[in-house]
Design a protein around this motif. Structure first.
Motif, PDB file in Angstrom:
ATOM      1  N   MET A   1      -3.057  -2.870  -0.521  1.00 39.12           N
ATOM      2  CA  MET A   1      -3.224  -4.876  -0.932  1.00 39.12           C
ATOM      3  C   MET A   1      -3.534  -5.215  -2.288  1.00 39.12           C
ATOM      4  O   MET A   1      -5.120  -4.467  -2.456  1.00 39.12           O
ATOM      5  CB  MET A   1      -4.287  -5.516  -0.517  1.00 39.12           C
ATOM      6  CG  MET A   1      -3.980  -6.890  -0.053  1.00 39.12           C
ATOM      7  SD  MET A   1      -5.406  -7.295   0.760  1.00 39.12           S
ATOM      8  CE  MET A   1      -7.097  -6.518   0.207  1.00 39.12           C
ATOM      9  N   HIS A   2      -2.614  -5.378  -2.773  1.00 37.36           N
ATOM     10  CA  HIS A   2      -2.813  -5.833  -4.249  1.00 37.36           C
ATOM     11  C   HIS A   2      -3.884  -7.547  -4.358  1.00 37.36           C
ATOM     12  O   HIS A   2      -3.329  -8.055  -4.332  1.00 37.36           O
ATOM     13  CB  HIS A   2      -2.047  -5.484  -5.178  1.00 37.36           C
ATOM     14  CG  HIS A   2      -2.119  -6.076  -6.656  1.00 37.36           C
ATOM     15  ND1 HIS A   2      -2.882  -5.805  -8.008  1.00 37.36           N
ATOM     16  CD2 HIS A   2      -1.666  -7.518  -7.264  1.00 37.36           C
ATOM     17  CE1 HIS A   2      -2.828  -6.591  -8.679  1.00 37.36           C
ATOM     18  NE2 HIS A   2      -1.865  -8.364  -8.486  1.00 37.36           N
ATOM     19  N   LEU A   3      -4.769  -7.244  -5.734  1.00 35.67           N
ATOM     20  CA  LEU A   3      -5.563  -8.762  -5.513  1.00 35.67           C
ATOM     21  C   LEU A   3      -5.092  -8.904  -6.774  1.00 35.67           C
ATOM     22  O   LEU A   3      -5.005  -8.787  -7.213  1.00 35.67           O
ATOM     23  CB  LEU A   3      -6.911  -9.087  -5.711  1.00 35.67           C
ATOM     24  CG  LEU A   3      -7.539  -8.743  -3.688  1.00 35.67           C
ATOM     25  CD1 LEU A   3      -8.849  -8.383  -3.324  1.00 35.67           C
ATOM     26  CD2 LEU A   3      -6.683  -9.654  -2.682  1.00 35.67           C
ATOM     27  N   ASP A   4      -4.903 -10.086  -7.039  1.00 36.69           N
ATOM     28  CA  ASP A   4      -4.136 -10.884  -8.341  1.00 36.69           C
ATOM     29  C   ASP A   4      -5.599 -11.576  -8.680  1.00 36.69           C
ATOM     30  O   ASP A   4      -6.322 -12.597  -8.218  1.00 36.69           O
ATOM     31  CB  ASP A   4      -3.018 -11.940  -8.318  1.00 36.69           C
ATOM     32  CG  ASP A   4      -2.539 -12.684  -9.633  1.00 36.69           C
ATOM     33  OD1 ASP A   4      -3.623 -12.104 -10.309  1.00 36.69           O
ATOM     34  OD2 ASP A   4      -2.047 -13.346  -9.886  1.00 36.69           O
ATOM     35  N   THR A  57     -15.744 -10.007  -5.948  1.00 38.11           N
ATOM     36  CA  THR A  57     -15.371 -10.350  -7.572  1.00 38.11           C
ATOM     37  C   THR A  57     -13.932  -9.179  -7.443  1.00 38.11           C
ATOM     38  O   THR A  57     -13.856  -8.083  -7.021  1.00 38.11           O
ATOM     39  CB  THR A  57     -16.433  -9.942  -8.251  1.00 38.11           C
ATOM     40  OG1 THR A  57     -16.902  -8.691  -7.905  1.00 38.11           O
ATOM     41  CG2 THR A  57     -17.224 -11.651  -7.367  1.00 38.11           C
ATOM     42  N   GLU A  58     -13.883  -9.130  -8.855  1.00 44.95           N
ATOM     43  CA  GLU A  58     -13.358  -7.933  -9.266  1.00 44.95           C
ATOM     44  C   GLU A  58     -13.832  -6.548  -9.306  1.00 44.95           C
ATOM     45  O   GLU A  58     -12.969  -5.579  -8.731  1.00 44.95           O
ATOM     46  CB  GLU A  58     -12.582  -7.832 -10.950  1.00 44.95           C
ATOM     47  CG  GLU A  58     -11.088  -6.722 -10.809  1.00 44.95           C
ATOM     48  CD  GLU A  58     -10.505  -7.782 -12.374  1.00 44.95           C
ATOM     49  OE1 GLU A  58      -9.656  -6.973 -13.560  1.00 44.95           O
ATOM     50  OE2 GLU A  58     -11.163  -8.676 -13.287  1.00 44.95           O
ATOM     51  N   SER A  59     -14.728  -6.326 -10.153  1.00 48.12           N
ATOM     52  CA  SER A  59     -15.655  -5.198  -9.731  1.00 48.12           C
ATOM     53  C   SER A  59     -15.460  -4.719  -8.362  1.00 48.12           C
ATOM     54  O   SER A  59     -15.625  -4.032  -8.176  1.00 48.12           O
ATOM     55  CB  SER A  59     -17.007  -5.208 -10.176  1.00 48.12           C
ATOM     56  OG  SER A  59     -17.631  -6.209  -9.407  1.00 48.12           O
ATOM     57  N   ARG A  63     -14.250  -0.718  -5.876  1.00 47.61           N
ATOM     58  CA  ARG A  63     -14.970  -0.156  -4.947  1.00 47.61           C
ATOM     59  C   ARG A  63     -14.850  -0.422  -3.498  1.00 47.61           C
ATOM     60  O   ARG A  63     -15.149   0.487  -2.497  1.00 47.61           O
ATOM     61  CB  ARG A  63     -16.967  -0.769  -5.357  1.00 47.61           C
ATOM     62  CG  ARG A  63     -17.277  -0.860  -6.873  1.00 47.61           C
ATOM     63  CD  ARG A  63     -18.955  -0.848  -6.862  1.00 47.61           C
ATOM     64  NE  ARG A  63     -19.369  -1.911  -6.131  1.00 47.61           N
ATOM     65  CZ  ARG A  63     -19.639  -3.588  -6.677  1.00 47.61           C
ATOM     66  NH1 ARG A  63     -18.755  -3.571  -7.789  1.00 47.61           N
ATOM     67  NH2 ARG A  63     -20.627  -4.080  -6.162  1.00 47.61           N
ATOM     68  N   PHE A  64     -14.276  -1.287  -2.974  1.00 47.57           N
ATOM     69  CA  PHE A  64     -14.109  -1.809  -1.926  1.00 47.57           C
ATOM     70  C   PHE A  64     -12.036  -1.731  -1.051  1.00 47.57           C
ATOM     71  O   PHE A  64     -12.632  -2.749  -0.535  1.00 47.57           O
ATOM     72  CB  PHE A  64     -15.185  -2.575  -0.864  1.00 47.57           C
ATOM     73  CG  PHE A  64     -16.772  -2.191  -0.843  1.00 47.57           C
ATOM     74  CD1 PHE A  64     -17.299  -0.958  -0.783  1.00 47.57           C
ATOM     75  CD2 PHE A  64     -17.005  -4.211  -2.055  1.00 47.57           C
ATOM     76  CE1 PHE A  64     -18.588  -1.164  -0.807  1.00 47.57           C
ATOM     77  CE2 PHE A  64     -18.656  -3.563  -2.033  1.00 47.57           C
ATOM     78  CZ  PHE A  64     -18.943  -2.562  -1.864  1.00 47.57           C
ATOM     79  N   PRO A  65     -12.143  -1.194  -1.395  1.00 47.75           N
ATOM     80  CA  PRO A  65     -10.650  -1.164  -0.837  1.00 47.75           C
ATOM     81  C   PRO A  65      -9.955  -0.827  -0.017  1.00 47.75           C
ATOM     82  O   PRO A  65      -9.101  -2.047   1.013  1.00 47.75           O
ATOM     83  CB  PRO A  65      -9.362  -0.005  -2.134  1.00 47.75           C
ATOM     84  CG  PRO A  65      -9.988   1.017  -2.774  1.00 47.75           C
ATOM     85  CD  PRO A  65     -11.972   0.444  -1.996  1.00 47.75           C
ATOM     86  N   ALA A  66     -11.170  -0.166   1.072  1.00 47.66           N
ATOM     87  CA  ALA A  66     -10.328   0.358   2.190  1.00 47.66           C
ATOM     88  C   ALA A  66     -11.000  -0.659   3.092  1.00 47.66           C
ATOM     89  O   ALA A  66      -9.849  -1.530   4.030  1.00 47.66           O
ATOM     90  CB  ALA A  66     -10.845   1.989   2.894  1.00 47.66           C
ATOM     91  N   HIS A  79     -10.089 -13.716  -0.867  1.00 48.11           N
ATOM     92  CA  HIS A  79     -10.109 -14.465  -1.952  1.00 48.11           C
ATOM     93  C   HIS A  79     -10.798 -14.076  -3.025  1.00 48.11           C
ATOM     94  O   HIS A  79     -11.877 -13.754  -3.466  1.00 48.11           O
ATOM     95  CB  HIS A  79     -11.239 -15.965  -1.391  1.00 48.11           C
ATOM     96  CG  HIS A  79     -10.373 -16.627  -0.379  1.00 48.11           C
ATOM     97  ND1 HIS A  79      -9.377 -17.855  -0.681  1.00 48.11           N
ATOM     98  CD2 HIS A  79     -10.924 -16.632   0.718  1.00 48.11           C
ATOM     99  CE1 HIS A  79      -9.458 -18.052   0.582  1.00 48.11           C
ATOM    100  NE2 HIS A  79     -10.770 -17.620   1.910  1.00 48.11           N
ATOM    101  N   PRO A  80     -10.115 -13.814  -4.602  1.00 46.14           N
ATOM    102  CA  PRO A  80     -10.638 -13.226  -5.295  1.00 46.14           C
ATOM    103  C   PRO A  80     -11.713 -14.882  -6.404  1.00 46.14           C
ATOM    104  O   PRO A  80     -11.255 -15.731  -5.871  1.00 46.14           O
ATOM    105  CB  PRO A  80     -10.040 -12.685  -6.193  1.00 46.14           C
ATOM    106  CG  PRO A  80      -8.235 -12.486  -5.503  1.00 46.14           C
ATOM    107  CD  PRO A  80      -8.529 -13.383  -4.367  1.00 46.14           C
ATOM    108  N   VAL A  81     -12.617 -14.051  -6.509  1.00 44.33           N
ATOM    109  CA  VAL A  81     -13.613 -14.453  -7.060  1.00 44.33           C
ATOM    110  C   VAL A  81     -13.974 -14.628  -8.704  1.00 44.33           C
ATOM    111  O   VAL A  81     -13.895 -12.902  -8.881  1.00 44.33           O
ATOM    112  CB  VAL A  81     -14.620 -15.294  -6.021  1.00 44.33           C
ATOM    113  CG1 VAL A  81     -14.180 -16.353  -4.781  1.00 44.33           C
ATOM    114  CG2 VAL A  81     -15.597 -14.904  -5.991  1.00 44.33           C
TER     115      VAL A  81
END
Length: 270
Positions: A1-4, A57-59, A63-66, A79-81
């Protein structure tokens, strides 16, 4: 999954503002939701089906893609913040950047007691959030069937309690029921032996093996004042933990861990 993360939500985004209000008990009651922070709690919330939204957050996303992929597959909104929004959503000094909004998971007495119930932890008038979460974690670790907080007690779903449970809040039935008499009646109806912890209890934990092998509910008192006299009198047995060193006493979580472990061990022997 890609987060913008080109336009992440900020601390002023309405969705973030609403979530931050869940740090307060009034906000949780009004919204019927609560927050959990950190990978253990968020992952457990997703597995329970309690998580509705995750702020990351982006960082933290790196760290937790799975975890995030699994949550998205389960229908949780991600939700990216910004880092600043992540700090607003967190209630820790060093935020993980991963916070979930959750539906309530507390159950009623009937949901925590059934014909197969054999071991219950009953913290009475627990006032420290960290202790509440640790008591849930201890009960989960020893295989207890449920935790029933009773009396004037802290909310097990507040941020510190949930975090101290390390995800265990989502693993077993947890109750918050003010009326102590209702709890005692419910335990009796299920045929549980009720044991009170007391420094001057007439029975030593060392001598209680036969009692502990039975379906049991442990009453654990307030951190400062112990158990009320009426509950001590109501209990079938009052048990003390022998202290062989020079310590004056044990703290609540330690005492609960020892007692519940001994009960679990006795029950698994039979």
């Amino acid at each position: 999954m890609h987060l913008d993360f080109t336009e992440p939500a900020t601390e002023r985004t309405p969705r973030v503002v609403s979530a931050v209000k869940l740090h307060r008990s009034a906000g949780r009651r009004k919204a019927g939701l609560f927050l959990v922070e950190g990978s253990n709690c968020v992952e457990a919330a997703v597995a329970r089906g309690a998580a509705t939204d995750i702020f990351v957050t982006e960082s933290a996303a790196g760290r937790f893609p799975a975890l995030l992929n699994g949550a998205a597959s389960a229908g949780v909104h991600i939700h990216p913040v910004t880092d600043r929004a992540g700090r607003q959503l967190a209630d820790t000094v060093t935020p993980t950047g991963l916070v979930a909004v959750c539906r309530p998971v507390l159950v009623d007495l009937d949901g925590a007691l059934n014909a197969d119930t054999r071991l219950v932890s009953v913290p009475v008038q627990t006032s420290e959030p960290g202790n509440a979460g640790t008591l849930i974690r201890v009960a989960d670790a020893v295989g207890a069937d449920s935790v029933i907080f009773t009396g004037d007690t802290v909310d097990p779903q507040n941020g510190k309690s949930a975090r101290a449970s390390a995800g265990s809040l989502f693993h077993l039935p947890v109750v918050r029921h003010h009326e102590q008499g209702d709890v005692i009646d419910g335990l009796r109806k299920r045929g549980l032996t009720i044991i009170a912890t007391a420094a001057d209890g007439e029975l030593s934990l060392d001598e209680a093996g036969g009692i502990l092998a039975q379906p049991t509910a442990w009453l654990f008192g307030n951190e400062a004042h112990g158990l009320p006299d009426e509950l001590l009198e109501t209990a079938d047995h009052r048990i003390h933990i022998p202290i062989r060193g020079r310590a004056e006493s044990l703290n609540l979580a330690t005492a609960a861990a020892i007692c519940l472990y001994e009960s679990a061990r006795a029950q698994h022997r039979h």
